[in-house]
Each structure stands twice: as structure tokens, then as C-alpha cells.
Write an enzyme that holds these catalytic residues in place. Structure first.
Site, PDB file in Angstrom:
ATOM      1  N   ARG A 285      -3.970  20.848 -10.686  1.00  9.74           N
ATOM      2  CA  ARG A 285      -3.191  19.757 -10.440  1.00  9.74           C
ATOM      3  C   ARG A 285      -3.157  19.342  -9.100  1.00  9.74           C
ATOM      4  NH1 ARG A 285      -4.686  18.011 -14.753  1.00  9.74           N
ATOM      5  NH2 ARG A 285      -3.595  18.029 -16.703  1.00  9.74           N
TER       6      ARG A 285
ATOM      7  N   HIS B  66     -10.991  13.143 -10.564  1.00 11.66           N
ATOM      8  CA  HIS B  66     -10.511  13.830 -11.782  1.00 11.66           C
ATOM      9  C   HIS B  66     -11.376  13.693 -12.652  1.00 11.66           C
ATOM     10  CE1 HIS B  66      -6.504  14.842 -14.066  1.00 11.66           C
ATOM     11  NE2 HIS B  66      -7.737  15.595 -14.772  1.00 11.66           N
TER      12      HIS B  66
END
Ligand code: NDP
Length: 309
Positions: free
Chosen positions: A224, A272
Site C-alpha cells: 500500500r 495499481h
């Protein structure tokens, strides 16, 4: 009759998931937040649930992440104290494995150097090292990290893994616990982060960590955005302490077009894309847990709320 409500700040995702639920679970009522039946929902399927959306559901019994991570649930600070489950998709491992293999090969074989040289028509073979002499460290040996570590070991790399608890993986030198982190980092040429975001792992990719790797090492963050201390990363890249970095995840996504990170030498940014569970897999796993909940059975892929993953 079980009702599932889809809660997300991403309207496109909600539409796509609703179609997948129609395919995978026609027996269940699956609605968007603005549907009158939403107020009766026992299960909330979430990706960044809007603030206040969970507390507004009086019959809610299960909060289900539609992803592997659950950190995005904190987008709704009123998230009630209920069981939380997540999605664990075997196909996810395949996608993540491909992504990390690419990053490892890119730096291990010096493709970063030759692509940079091409602009100046420079013919210079980068130093080639056998995979066995290239040490890859994988932080997090869960559903994804364990598969990646074993894949790299079977490709011949010298692989280390680090987790919270003891692990035994063929071909992987496994260490665990905060006190073994320095031993894990020392001598690592390329560090892959596949930790979940929790209070113990936030900011773990910072100056302390970079300073313990081999000088000129590479950092690949698939966890993350909040795992990385960006100022430390910029300094490490600018000083040459790190030769390169790959970031797939960011605190705010999409990364703003005017973010200076886009211009950072040595940094590869990907949107992502490392891996994602398919909408059908998400729908089938959430529906399965909704049926289990209704029958009073044990739920699949529960999250330990004390640990935060
Ligand atoms: P898991 O929960 O299966 O595994 C987490 C691993 O991290 C476990 O091995 C755990 O140790 C270890 N861990 C957790 N906290 C610590 C700590 N404080 N110190 C050391 N080790 C720790 O997660 P997944 O493998 O399914 O996913 C990992 C993360 O990858 C997700 O949370 C998500 O953030 C990210 N992700 C990114 C994607 C992308 O496209 N970029 C796609 C999917 C996921 P132990 O085994 O001992 O509990």
C-alpha cells in the site's frame, strides 16, 4: 432472505460487481446503497465505503472487503464492530507473481541500464550476475508473498522472506518478527513489499530500511502507498543509495498528474495493476460467505481485527 449492499466510492466498480453477482448469486438480493432494500442488508461488500454508510445499516452482520486488503475500510470511520472477511483469489497470486517476476528481471538483468543507455546510442553490456547471486527479500509471506517467494526461489534466485510468525517455505530462507528485520534486510539486492497496511507496517519502507539493504538496491512496493516514506525514497534514489524503485500503489489513487513523483529519476510508476481479483471471484466468495452467515457456518477468509489483516 440475505441482502448484500455494495458500498464504494467507485461507482463503476459497483456497477461491475452488481453484474457479476447476478451471474454468480442469482439467489441473493444484491443492491446499491441508494436502493430501498439496502437498509435491510445483513452483508456489506466494500471498497472504500463512504463515511457513515456502514453505521446506517441496522441489520448488518458482516463487513466484507472485495479485495485482499482491508485497510480501505477505514474510509468509513463509523465501521461497526462486526466480523470482517476479505477475498483471497488464487488467480491473484498468478498476476502478482508475473508482476514481481518482471520487476526482478528488469533490475537483475540490467534492463533499466540498457533502456537508459539507448537514448545516447550507448552499447554497454551491464554486469550480468547469476540469479543465485542475486538476493531478493520478500516482506510478507501470506497468500501472495509466499507464492512470490517460492516462484523466485524456483527461478534460481537467492530468496529471503519475512513475516510476523515463523514460516517454512521450500527454497526460501524465512525470518520472522521485528527483531529479525535487520538480519532479513542485510544483503538484499531487491526488496519486495507484500505486507498488509497496519499500524505496525505503516512507513516501513523508509530511510532505516533502505540503509540496511545492499548499496544500490531496488525497492518494489506492491503493498500500500502508506508503507513508503516518500521523502526518504526520493533522497535514497537521488543519492544512489537505491538504484531504482517500482511503486504500484499510492496513498491517493490515481496519482495526481502534477505529482512530482512522476518526474523522479529511477522510479517506475504503475497504476495499481500488479494483480486484482476478478469480479466473478469477488461475487462468488462474498456470496458464499453470505450464505454461510445465514446458515450459521464458519466464514471463509476472516480478518483478525486485532492484527488488522
Ligand atoms: P496476507 O494477510 O495473506 O499476508 C500478510 C503477510 O504479512 C503475512 O505473512 C503476515 O505474517 C505478514 N505480516 C503482517 N504484519 C506483519 C508485521 N508487522 N511484521 C512482519 N510480517 C507481517 O495478505 P496477502 O498476501 O493476501 O496480501 C498482502 C497485501 O498485498 C494486501 O494487504 C494488500 O495491501 C496488497 N495487495 C496489493 C495488490 C496490488 O495490486 N498491488 C493486490 C492485492 C493485494 P503472518 O503470516 O505471520 O501472519
Amino acid at each position: 432472505m440475505t441482502t448484500i449492499v455494495l458500498l464504494s466510492n467507485d461507482a463503476t466498480l459497483v456497477d461491475q460487481l452488481q453484474v457479476a453477482f447476478q451471474r454468480q448469486a442469482p439467489d441473493l438480493t444484491v443492491v446499491k446503497a441508494d436502493h430501498p432494500a439496502a437498509a435491510q442488508a445483513q452483508v456489506a461488500a466494500c471498497w472504500f465505503p463512504p463515511p457513515g454508510s456502514l453505521a446506517a445499516l441496522p441489520n448488518l452482520q458482516l463487513v466484507h472487503s472485495v479485495a485482499a486488503g482491508v485497510d480501505h475500510l477505514s474510509n468509513d470511520p463509523g465501521c461497526p464492530d462486526l466480523p470482517v472477511c476479505r477475498v483471497v483469489d488464487p488467480a491473484h497470486r498468478q498476476g502478482m507473481t508475473e508482476y514481481v517476476r518482471w520487476a526482478v528481471l528488469h533490475f537483475h538483468r540490467g534492463f533499466d541500464q540498457v533502456t537508459a543507455q539507448q537514448g545516447s546510442a550507448t552499447w554497454q553490456r551491464p554486469l550480468q550476475r547469476p540469479a543465485a547471486d542475486y538476493t531478493v527479500g520478500v516482506m510478507g509471506l501470506g497468500s501472495l508473498g509466499a507464492a512470490i517467494a517460492q516462484d523466485l526461489a524456483s527461478a534460481g534466485y537467492n530468496v529471503r522472506g519475512w513475516a510476523r510468525s515463523a514460516k517454512a517455505l521450500p527454497g526460501v530462507h524465512c525470518l520472522h518478527g521485528a527483531e529479525r528485520l535487520p538480519a532479513f534486510l542485510q544483503g538484499v539486492d531487491l526488496l519486495v513489499n507484500l505486507l498488509p497496511l497496519t499500524p505496525s507496517t505503516r512507513g516501513i519502507l523508509g530511510a532505516d530500511t533502505f540503509g540496511q539493504l545492499v548499496p544500490g538496491a531496488v525497492v518494489v512496493n506492491c503493498g500500500r502507498g502508506q508503507h513508503v516514506q516518500l521523502n526518504d525514497l526520493r533522497h535514497a534514489l537521488d543519492s544512489g543509495q537505491l538504484r531504482g524503485a517500482v511503486l504500484d500503489v499510492f496513498e491517493r489513487e490515481p496519482l495526481a498528474a502534477d505529482d512530482p513523483l512522476w518526474q523522479q529519476p529511477g522510479l517506475i510508476i504503475t497504476p495499481h495493476m500488479a494483480s486484482a481479483a476478478s469480479h466473478d471471484c469477488i461475487a462468488s466468495q462474498v456470496a458464499d460467505n453470505a450464505r454461510r452467515l445465514a446458515r450459521g457456518e464458519t466464514l471463509n477468509n476472516p480478518v483478525d481485527k486485532t492484527l488488522g489483516y
